[in-house]
Scaffold this active site. Structure first.
Site, PDB file in Angstrom:
ATOM      1  N   GLU A 143      49.731  59.769 -15.140  1.00  0.00           N
ATOM      2  CA  GLU A 143      49.304  58.385 -14.942  1.00  0.00           C
ATOM      3  C   GLU A 143      50.275  57.617 -14.050  1.00  0.00           C
ATOM      4  O   GLU A 143      51.457  57.483 -14.378  1.00  0.00           O
ATOM      5  CB  GLU A 143      49.221  57.670 -16.296  1.00  0.00           C
ATOM      6  CG  GLU A 143      48.790  56.219 -16.178  1.00  0.00           C
ATOM      7  CD  GLU A 143      48.835  55.477 -17.508  1.00  0.00           C
ATOM      8  OE1 GLU A 143      48.145  54.464 -17.632  1.00  0.00           O
ATOM      9  OE2 GLU A 143      49.567  55.934 -18.423  1.00  0.00           O
ATOM     10  N   GLU A 244      43.267  49.921 -23.459  1.00  0.00           N
ATOM     11  CA  GLU A 244      44.707  49.824 -23.673  1.00  0.00           C
ATOM     12  C   GLU A 244      45.174  48.407 -23.329  1.00  0.00           C
ATOM     13  O   GLU A 244      45.864  48.187 -22.333  1.00  0.00           O
ATOM     14  CB  GLU A 244      45.445  50.868 -22.836  1.00  0.00           C
ATOM     15  CG  GLU A 244      46.900  51.044 -23.269  1.00  0.00           C
ATOM     16  CD  GLU A 244      47.659  52.039 -22.409  1.00  0.00           C
ATOM     17  OE1 GLU A 244      48.450  52.819 -22.971  1.00  0.00           O
ATOM     18  OE2 GLU A 244      47.472  52.036 -21.179  1.00  0.00           O
TER      19      GLU A 244
END
Length: 262
Positions: A143, A244
């Site tokens: 990521e 998130e």
């Protein structure tokens, strides 16, 4: 129709962690993710998933000493053996919890450190992780993270992440595309989704969302998420979209944005 997974590390903090599974299920979520499961026995977490009809979408491999400020070890020279152990631990949990995606964090780099050396270690470690995960049908994801939230994080851009995955060349190594981080670093989200979703190598293995700039609910801030959700659906993405974000107040009260997509 997009599938949304509640991030139990950030959401439902008004509940004890093990109670967040049932809270998410009551609000209509069918999947969950979180940063790390290692404070709990895998069997206990699996029971919470099963009792609430939830699918585990994702979690992270052990990131080094989180409390001391470490944010992953995958690119850190001299930590290769520790990285191998972290992959083994993550895969042990994944086999119990049932998720098919495991995120390994790149880690931090200081300005005086050799980026080329870190990158070489990163590629070697990712190749190792992908090979280990392949035996269990699991995909490793990496990521890009913005350096406002995590100063010094090694991986920041989508094109760099895609290039790294392509260079490693493993069929089960993909990019975790967090729209919040990408908007802060690069913007142009729709173009990047169209570009990367259809790549013959690498591609997008997991998506995460949050409002920009405060990282609250996705209906607050500068990103037009309804447009992007429709685009993601049109592009044929079959994975989970991890929520998130940090709720502005009680988690359930802020889920008005989700109702049209349930």
């Amino acid at each position: 129709m997009p599938r949304f997974a509640a991030n139990l590390t950030m959401m439902y903090n008004e509940h004890a962690f093990l109670d967040r599974f049932s809270a998410a299920a009551k609000d209509g979520f069918k999947g969950v993710e979180f940063l790390f499961p290692y404070e709990y026995a895998a069997a206990d977490l699996q029971a919470r998933l099963q009792d609430n009809g939830l699918t585990q979408a994702l979690f992270n491999a052990p990131p080094g000493d989180w409390a001391a400020g470490e944010r992953g070890i995958a690119s850190l020279p001299g930590r290769e053996e520790e990285f191998k152990r972290s992959v083994a631990t993550g895969l042990e949990y994944a086999q119990v919890l049932g998720n098919k995606k495991l995120h390994v964090m790149a880690g931090l780099i200081q300005p005086q450190q050799d980026r080329a050396q870190h990158r070489a270690v990163y590629l070697e470690n990712l190749a190792y992780a992908a090979a280990q995960a392949a035996a269990h049908g699991i995909t490793i994801v990496i990521e890009p993270i913005n350096t406002r939230d995590i100063p010094g994080f090694f991986l920041n851009r989508q094109d760099d992440a895609q290039a790294i995955c392509a260079e490693v060349g493993a069929h089960n190594l993909q990019v975790q595309f967090d729209l919040y981080h990408c908007q802060i670093v690069e913007g142009d989200l729709a173009v990047k989704l169209r570009r990367d979703m259809v790549r013959p190598q690498a591609g997008i293995g997991h998506i995460q969302i949050a409002g920009v700039p405060e990282r609250h609910e996705p209906d607050v801030g500068e990103i037009n998420y309804p447009y992007l959700f429709e685009l993601i659906d049109a592009l044929g993405y079959q994975g989970w979209i991890g929520c998130e974000y940090r709720p502005r107040g009680a988690t359930s009260a802020g889920l008005g944005w989700l109702k049209p997509w349930l």
